[in-house]
Structures are given as structure tokens and as C-alpha cells.
Design an enzyme around this catalytic site. Sequence first.
Site, short mmCIF file in Angstrom:
data_model
loop_
_atom_site.label_atom_id
_atom_site.label_comp_id
_atom_site.label_asym_id
_atom_site.label_seq_id
_atom_site.Cartn_x
_atom_site.Cartn_y
_atom_site.Cartn_z
N ASP A 1 0.81 -1.23 0.00
CA ASP A 1 0.00 0.00 0.00
C ASP A 1 0.84 1.27 0.00
O ASP A 1 0.28 2.37 -0.14
CB ASP A 1 -0.95 0.01 1.20
CG ASP A 1 -2.08 -0.98 1.03
OD1 ASP A 1 -2.55 -1.12 -0.12
OD2 ASP A 1 -2.49 -1.61 2.02
N ASP B 1 -5.96 -5.58 -6.00
CA ASP B 1 -5.72 -4.18 -5.66
C ASP B 1 -4.26 -3.77 -5.95
O ASP B 1 -3.96 -2.62 -6.24
CB ASP B 1 -5.97 -3.88 -4.17
CG ASP B 1 -7.05 -4.71 -3.54
OD1 ASP B 1 -7.36 -5.80 -4.05
OD2 ASP B 1 -7.60 -4.29 -2.50
#
Length: 407
Positions: A123, A181
Site C-alpha cells: 500500500d 488491488d
Amino acid sequence: MTSRFKEYLISFIVSVCFVVIVTGCAGGSEVALTSDTVQHAIDFATTRLKQTAIQYGDSILFPRSTSDDGKWKTVPPRDWTSGFFPGCLWYMSDLKHDSMFQELAERWTVGLTEQQYLTQTHDIGFIIFNSFGKGYEFTNNESYKPIILQAAHSLMTRYNPKVGCIKSWDGRKWGYPVIIDNMMNLELLLWSSRNGGTQEMYDAAVSHARQTAKNHFRSDGSTYHVVDYDTLTGKVIAKETHQGFANESVWARGQAWAIYGFTMAYRYTHEPEFLEAATKSANWFIDHLPVDHVPYWDFMSPNIPNDEKDVSAAAIAGSALLELKNYTDNPAQKSKFEKSAFEIINTLCSSSYLAEGTNSCAILNHAVGNHPKDSEIDVSLIYADYYFLEALSRLTVINSKHGDAIK
Ligand code: GLY
């Protein structure tokens, strides 16, 4: 002609021009997305972002999702969503050419400086690229560049050549989980490889995208959320979900990440394989949308139609489709992607999803974070707002190229 009449005539021509452009590009379909609709959404977003910035101005807290009373719940810089609020401020500074928003964007961006060294999660791409990356794109602030490059080096520590992918998560039930993602965070590597980074960054991103194109897709173009790999053999061990309804269902935001991620990967690489992956994920998404063009949180939830929508998936896909339509040579596909993007954005600008007149401090309502964990259900999410603003910004660029219809 009186000057008042002239003014009226010009404004009438400009409005008609925009509607014609939108409907014309969409292959003649009646998509009622007008410059007024878009401008209204931008004005509303301006007010909301200003209010939030004033409220949290003296802290380095980052809005993430809203609670029942509509107020933001904030998170520290380390949270995967921390880059989105500065990213919203960057988009607004660009949309409004407003130095106040630029100063706010700078302040929140700088609050994420330490995250450039984060190696415990993929992330870091969302955190650094949506803040420093956007800031660099809009201002060319050279002090941001080494921070983005350091973040790319940090992300590279998670790349395993045997698997050919970046490891998305540590400390969960999987040994080497790669989530759909993760496609989004390849932009940090692809951009860095062109801007003072290394060839290895480019190669790792391409390898990761190839493995994802091969292993995350079902034959119909829908995607798995999590693919777990064996690090000794590089083979796939399992295809499962974390935020979807079931392993074989289609988590809406995951499908949207696939559209966006492969479109972005194609932008940097021009690999036909990535355009194909973006196209099939987009076709599946569009073909399974409900009538209002905003998906339920999982396309296969058994509770549909009595289930929550996820506006974040719609915003991500809407923005991605505005880019993807430019890459296809097939007129029918181009028209389908454009029409769908306009329909999605038009719905998000409506009172059904725009948070105007509600208690939410955000721009959009009705998103889902993690349904299986009973977390962030039917709330506002900062990343829905971010991709919505990006879509509005992309729309204004499209229309300024077609005759300054919005501005
Ligand atoms: N990347 C986390 C999510 O989409 O919820």
C-alpha cells in the site's frame, strides 16, 4: 444585438455544445451528463474539502471513512488510505487553480514523508503516489521526487523473482498473497523507472501485471481477489477472497481495481496483454451493473437487491473507463466504455449518491469498506471521493479539448 442577448447566446451555445459533445461521443445515446451537473459536483466537493481541511488543519490526521453521525474517522499516516485526502486536495487545487488548496495539499502530503520507508505492505503505492506523486504531477516540485523514488525502492523489497510478483500483505493466513488491488501500486514502480529509478522496477511491475493477468482472471473476465503463491515453485496455491462474498464471487471494488490497474499498466507499457486484461475486466463490470450503474459491494451477493451499494467501485471504474476508452481502436468498445463512464459519473453526481444535504462530511455516500468483516458498511470513503474527483477532472480535460465546454 444587445450585449445582454449576446451573453445569453454564448452561454446557450456553450451549454448545448457540451451536451452534444457528451452524447455525441457516446455514440448518440441519451446520457444526460451536462456541464452544469459536473460543475455542481465540483462546487459541492470544494465546500466539503474546505470544511474537512479546516476541521483537521492543525493535525496530521487523515480522513478515511465516516461514522454514523457523518463525521470523518481519521487514521494515522501509516494507514493504506492516508494518501487519498492529500490526493483530493491536489485534484481540487488543479480543478480550481486555487493556491489555498495547493497549500493544504502540500501540508497533508508532507505529513506522509516518513512513509517512504514503509516495507511492510504494497500500500506504500497508494500512500505515496496519490500524495507526492500527484503533487509532482501538478507542481513539478523537485523535492517530492526523491521521496517517490525511495518509496519505489521500499516497494521493490517486496518483489520475489521466483513468484514474479510483489507480496501484497504480511501476517495473514496466506503465505504469499497477491491481491488484485496490488495492480494499482505498480504505478509507483512504472513512474519511478522513467524518472530516475531502475530498469528492475519496470521489469518487476511488468512481471507482476503479467502474472496477475494470467492468474487472477476467470475465463469470463471476472477476477479473484487473492491469489496465493508458493515461493519455492512460484506456482499458484489458492484463489480466494478477503473482502468479497465468496471465493468464486466477484468483489465489486476488486473488479474496478482490475480495470483501473491494467489501464494504467497499459498507459506506461503499451503491452497489448494489459489492454486485453483491462478490456475484459471492464466489459464484465459494465455488463453486470444494476440499472443505476453503481454496483452492489459484491456482484454475487445473495442479498441483492436488498444489499449495500459500493460507490467506491463505481468511482474507480468511472474514472478508469474515461482513460480506457482512449486506448481501444474498436469503435463499439470505445462507445461502450464512454457511455458507461458518463452514466456512472452522472449517477454519482445525483442526489442518490452526492452527499449534499446529508450529514456526511464527505463528497459521496454509500460505499462499503469490508463487508465480510462487518466494517465500513454504507459509509463515505475517502478513496471513493478521490476517484470521483479524478473522474471530474478527467471530464473537464476531455471537454476543454472539445471546445472549452465546461470552463
Ligand atoms: N485495497 C483495499 C481495498 O480496496 O479495500
